[in-house]
Design an enzyme around this catalytic site. Structure first.
Site, mmCIF file in Angstrom:
data_model
loop_
_atom_site.group_PDB
_atom_site.id
_atom_site.type_symbol
_atom_site.label_atom_id
_atom_site.label_comp_id
_atom_site.label_asym_id
_atom_site.label_seq_id
_atom_site.Cartn_x
_atom_site.Cartn_y
_atom_site.Cartn_z
ATOM 1 N N HIS A 75 1.633 -26.876 -26.454
ATOM 2 C CA HIS A 75 3.050 -27.181 -26.220
ATOM 3 C C HIS A 75 3.242 -28.574 -25.618
ATOM 4 O O HIS A 75 4.339 -29.113 -25.652
ATOM 5 C CB HIS A 75 3.710 -26.105 -25.351
ATOM 6 N N ASP A 91 -2.265 -21.694 -27.327
ATOM 7 C CA ASP A 91 -1.636 -22.805 -26.625
ATOM 8 C C ASP A 91 -2.654 -23.852 -26.171
ATOM 9 O O ASP A 91 -2.631 -24.318 -25.037
ATOM 10 C CB ASP A 91 -0.812 -22.321 -25.432
ATOM 11 N N SER A 132 0.991 -28.965 -17.091
ATOM 12 C CA SER A 132 0.411 -28.332 -18.272
ATOM 13 C C SER A 132 -0.688 -29.188 -18.876
ATOM 14 O O SER A 132 -0.523 -30.387 -19.075
ATOM 15 C CB SER A 132 1.487 -28.114 -19.332
#
Length: 355
Positions: free
Chosen positions: A93, A124, A207
């Site tokens: 993402h 992911d 992230s």
């Protein structure tokens, strides 16, 4: 975690002004005890404040040079240098639909360009590669996430809110969490098993960064933060999740070697389904829309129109609960599927296939 109460957010960030992020910054708490290794701890009484500070500074010196900032379009995220060839692992993402990126490393005076090798939204994870290797590029050491224990001290490293080379401190709060990511605002909708839950602050931009133990090993890739809808859209303090290092290594090694993921290790039924609700709008099962020819469900005799209500001993009410149940299983594993057909309740033995 009560899945009906909490949801999770993908945790990359748009570029923001530094005056804003300073207001949102925070500090870590007092330092807990140092660990001899991933499975051993010392008591606080055996460590002085000076010792603990030295422990943290040693880990930061060892690992932070391997953590990079990634700009993908207008978004910012983090990444971890995976090898000395310039491969960087991050979240799917974070890269989104971009194919090229600006990467800031610890030793680069200016952002470097990188290109996408492969993105794997189902877990992911993604790998990008620097077009030019800067002097002194340092790969991180990845640990064995099966040895992670609740209570271990960890540091989260990344670029929260655009502040590169930031570090927060906490502990491993739980292991073995199965978490479903949302599918809006750029999130992949992935259901990820065996995630590491941590109290270390994971903020927008973290992230793809590193969750690190006191042996300077990356034990996970910070990916998600929990949100309690009862308190608005802000992150629930101290509830973050990281993809375990062993899964990261499994996926990254395949991408680097073959340019794609050939073996996911994820179990599948081989169906397309949707959540079925009753007249009171309560979810009651997964309606089978399509059955993959030759897949696990097909071989077990399921067909379109059946409603799955149980997998093994786990109740199934939504497509998310089915994904979460499958995330804990392995390809080749035998289990039972309980389903409704024409008002009758039936059970079938099924051997799970690979996603």
């Amino acid at each position: 975690m009560d899945a009906s109460r909490f949801r999770v957010l993908r945790w990359s960030a748009p570029a923001v002004a530094s005056s804003l992020v300073v207001l949102l910054g925070g500090c870590t708490g007092s330092a807990p005890a140092k660990q001899d290794g991933p499975t051993h701890t010392r008591t606080v009484a055996s460590r002085t404040n000076s010792d603990l500070q030295g422990d943290y500074q040693r880990v930061i010196k060892n690992v932070l040079p391997s953590v990079v900032q990634i700009r993908a379009g207008e978004g910012l995220g983090s990444g971890v240098v995976y090898d000395d060839q310039g491969h960087i692992v991050t979240n799917a993402h974070v890269v989104g639909s971009s194919r090229t990126f600006q990467v800031t490393t610890a030793n680069s005076e200016h952002p470097l360009t990188a290109h996408l090798i492969y993105s794997y939204p189902a877990q992911d994870l993604a790998v990008v590669k620097l077009d030019t290797l800067p002097h002194g590029l340092k790969a991180a050491a990845f640990g064995d996430s099966t040895k992670v224990e609740v209570g271990q001290i960890v540091l989260a490293m990344g670029s929260p809110l655009g502040l590169s080379s930031s570090v927060t401190q906490g502990i491993v709060s739980a292991t073995g969490r199965t978490v479903s990511e949302g599918s809006t605002d750029g999130a992949t909708g992935a259901t990820i098993a065996n995630m590491v839950q941590t109290s270390a602050a994971i903020n927008p931009g973290n992230s793809g960064g590193a969750l690190v133990n006191l042996d300077s090993e990356v034990i996970g890739i910070p990916t998600l933060a929990a949100v309690d809808p009862g308190f608005g859209n802000s992150a629930a303090p101290g509830i973050g999740f990281a993809i375990p290092a062993n899964m990261v290594k499994t996926i990254a090694d395949q991408i680097i070697a073959k340019g794609r993921v050939t073996h996911s290790g994820r179990a599948a039924l081989g169906i397309t389904g949707r959540t079925l609700v009753n007249v009171g709008s309560q979810p009651v099962g997964v309606a089978v829309v399509d059955v993959q020819h030759g897949g696990a469900a097909d071989k077990a005799g399921l067909r379109a129109g059946d409603v799955i209500v149980k997998l093994g001993d786990r109740e199934i009410t939504t497509i998310t609960s089915l994904s979460e149940a499958l995330a804990g299983d392995k390809p080749g594993q035998r289990t039972t599927v309980t389903y409704l057909r024409g008002g009758d309740r039936k059970t079938a033995d099924v051997t799970l296939s690979e996603q």
